[in-house]
Design a protein around this motif. Structure first.
Motif, short mmCIF file in Angstrom:
data_model
loop_
_atom_site.label_atom_id
_atom_site.label_comp_id
_atom_site.label_asym_id
_atom_site.label_seq_id
_atom_site.Cartn_x
_atom_site.Cartn_y
_atom_site.Cartn_z
N PRO A 76 11.66 -1.23 -11.57
CA PRO A 76 12.10 -2.25 -10.59
C PRO A 76 10.64 -2.13 -9.46
N TRP A 77 9.43 -1.21 -9.86
CA TRP A 77 8.44 -1.36 -9.25
C TRP A 77 7.44 -2.43 -9.27
N MET A 78 7.10 -2.71 -8.11
CA MET A 78 5.99 -3.94 -8.20
C MET A 78 4.56 -2.69 -7.91
N HIS A 79 3.44 -3.18 -8.37
CA HIS A 79 2.19 -2.51 -8.17
C HIS A 79 1.36 -3.64 -7.39
N ALA A 80 0.31 -3.14 -6.37
CA ALA A 80 -0.80 -4.08 -6.02
C ALA A 80 -1.99 -3.24 -5.40
N ASP A 81 -2.99 -4.15 -5.12
CA ASP A 81 -4.20 -3.65 -4.63
C ASP A 81 -3.93 -3.88 -2.98
N VAL A 82 -4.42 -2.95 -2.27
CA VAL A 82 -4.13 -2.95 -0.77
C VAL A 82 -5.33 -3.55 0.08
N GLU A 83 -5.22 -4.32 0.87
CA GLU A 83 -6.41 -4.53 1.79
C GLU A 83 -5.83 -4.35 3.12
N THR A 84 -6.44 -3.28 3.76
CA THR A 84 -5.97 -2.93 5.23
C THR A 84 -6.70 -3.85 6.16
N LEU A 85 -5.85 -3.88 7.21
CA LEU A 85 -6.44 -4.70 8.50
C LEU A 85 -6.22 -3.88 9.35
N PRO A 86 -6.76 -4.40 10.56
CA PRO A 86 -6.69 -3.82 12.15
C PRO A 86 -5.24 -3.50 12.34
N GLN B 50 3.84 11.00 2.67
CA GLN B 50 4.64 10.62 1.99
C GLN B 50 4.33 10.88 0.44
N GLU B 51 2.90 10.76 -0.02
CA GLU B 51 2.49 10.60 -1.13
C GLU B 51 2.57 12.06 -1.28
N LEU C 221 8.24 1.48 -0.04
CA LEU C 221 6.54 1.42 -0.10
C LEU C 221 5.85 2.55 -0.05
N HIS C 222 5.12 2.89 -1.03
CA HIS C 222 3.99 3.69 -1.25
C HIS C 222 2.68 3.22 -1.41
N ILE C 223 1.80 3.61 -0.45
CA ILE C 223 0.56 3.26 -0.21
C ILE C 223 -0.32 4.24 -0.46
N HIS C 224 -1.10 4.38 -1.80
CA HIS C 224 -1.90 5.34 -2.35
C HIS C 224 -3.35 5.79 -1.61
N GLY C 225 -3.68 6.80 -1.55
CA GLY C 225 -5.15 7.06 -1.15
C GLY C 225 -6.18 6.40 -1.80
N ASP C 226 -5.98 5.72 -2.96
CA ASP C 226 -6.98 5.05 -3.91
C ASP C 226 -6.77 3.54 -3.69
N GLY C 227 -6.08 3.11 -2.61
CA GLY C 227 -6.06 1.74 -2.31
C GLY C 227 -5.13 0.85 -3.14
N THR C 228 -4.37 1.50 -3.78
CA THR C 228 -3.13 0.91 -4.46
C THR C 228 -1.86 1.02 -3.94
N ALA C 229 -0.84 0.18 -4.14
CA ALA C 229 0.31 0.32 -3.64
C ALA C 229 1.52 0.33 -4.60
N GLY C 230 2.67 0.71 -4.39
CA GLY C 230 3.84 0.45 -5.40
C GLY C 230 4.92 0.48 -4.37
N GLN D 129 2.32 -7.77 14.08
CA GLN D 129 0.99 -7.95 13.55
C GLN D 129 0.90 -7.65 12.22
N GLU D 130 -0.06 -8.61 11.22
CA GLU D 130 -0.17 -8.29 9.99
C GLU D 130 -1.31 -6.99 10.05
N ILE D 131 -0.61 -6.00 9.19
CA ILE D 131 -1.80 -4.83 9.24
C ILE D 131 -2.05 -4.51 7.66
N ALA D 132 -1.69 -5.20 6.59
CA ALA D 132 -2.06 -4.94 5.54
C ALA D 132 -1.52 -6.28 4.32
N ARG D 133 -2.33 -6.46 3.41
CA ARG D 133 -2.11 -7.26 2.36
C ARG D 133 -2.11 -6.64 0.94
N LEU D 134 -0.93 -6.96 0.46
CA LEU D 134 -0.61 -6.42 -1.01
C LEU D 134 -0.79 -7.37 -2.01
#
Length: 114
Positions: free
Chosen positions: A32-42, A54-55, A92-101, A19-24
Motif C-alpha cells: 500500500p506504499w507510494m513512492h516519490a521524489d520530494v521538492e521542498t518549498l519555503p 521519525q526515520e 508519510l515518511h520523507i527521507h534524507g535522500d530527497g525521496t518519500a514513501g 501554505q504548500e511546503i513540498a511537492r511529492l
C-alpha cells in the motif's frame, strides 16, 4: 483502469497552515506504499528535523518515538491529491535522500484497531 492519483509523475502536495511546503512527484509504489521524489518549498525546513527523527526512530525500532513523530506530522501538516482534494489520512515518511514513501486512505486511520 489505472488510478491517476498513483500514476508516475502525479504530484501530491504537502501543506502547513494553508501554505504548500513540498511537492511529492510519484515515482512508483509497492502497495500500500507510494513512492516519490520530494521538492521542498519555503516552509518545509521547520519540519525536516521531525521527518529525520521519525526515520531514525524507525531504524532504531523505537515505535513510541516514531508514533510521536507521526502525531506531530499529522497535527501540523495536510496533504492533497493531484486533483487538489484533501487526503483524509496519510502516513508519510520523507527521507534524507530527497525521496518519500507514504500510505493514504479516504478515511482517518483507526490506530486502536492494531
Amino acid at each position: 483502469m489505472s488510478n491517476p492519483k498513483m500514476e508516475n509523475g502525479a504530484v501530491w502536495r504537502l501543506h502547513h497552515a494553508g501554505q504548500e511546503i513540498a511537492r511529492l512527484t510519484v515515482t512508483g509504489g509497492d502497495f500500500p506504499w507510494m513512492h516519490a521524489d520530494v521538492e521542498t518549498l519555503p516552509g518545509f525546513e521547520e519540519f525536516r528535523s521531525v521527518f529525520a527523527e521519525q526515520e531514525q526512530a524507525i531504524d532504531d525500532e523505537d515505535h513510541e518515538r516514531s508514533d510521536a513523530c507521526y502525531e506531530q506530522i499529522r497535527k501540523s501538516l495536510t496533504m492533497t491529491f493531484p486533483d487538489g482534494e484533501p487526503v483524509a489520512e496519510f502516513w508519510l515518511h520523507i527521507h534524507g535522500d530527497g525521496t518519500a514513501g507514504w500510505r493514504w486512505h479516504d478515511e482517518p486511520f483507526d490506530l486502536d484497531e492494531q
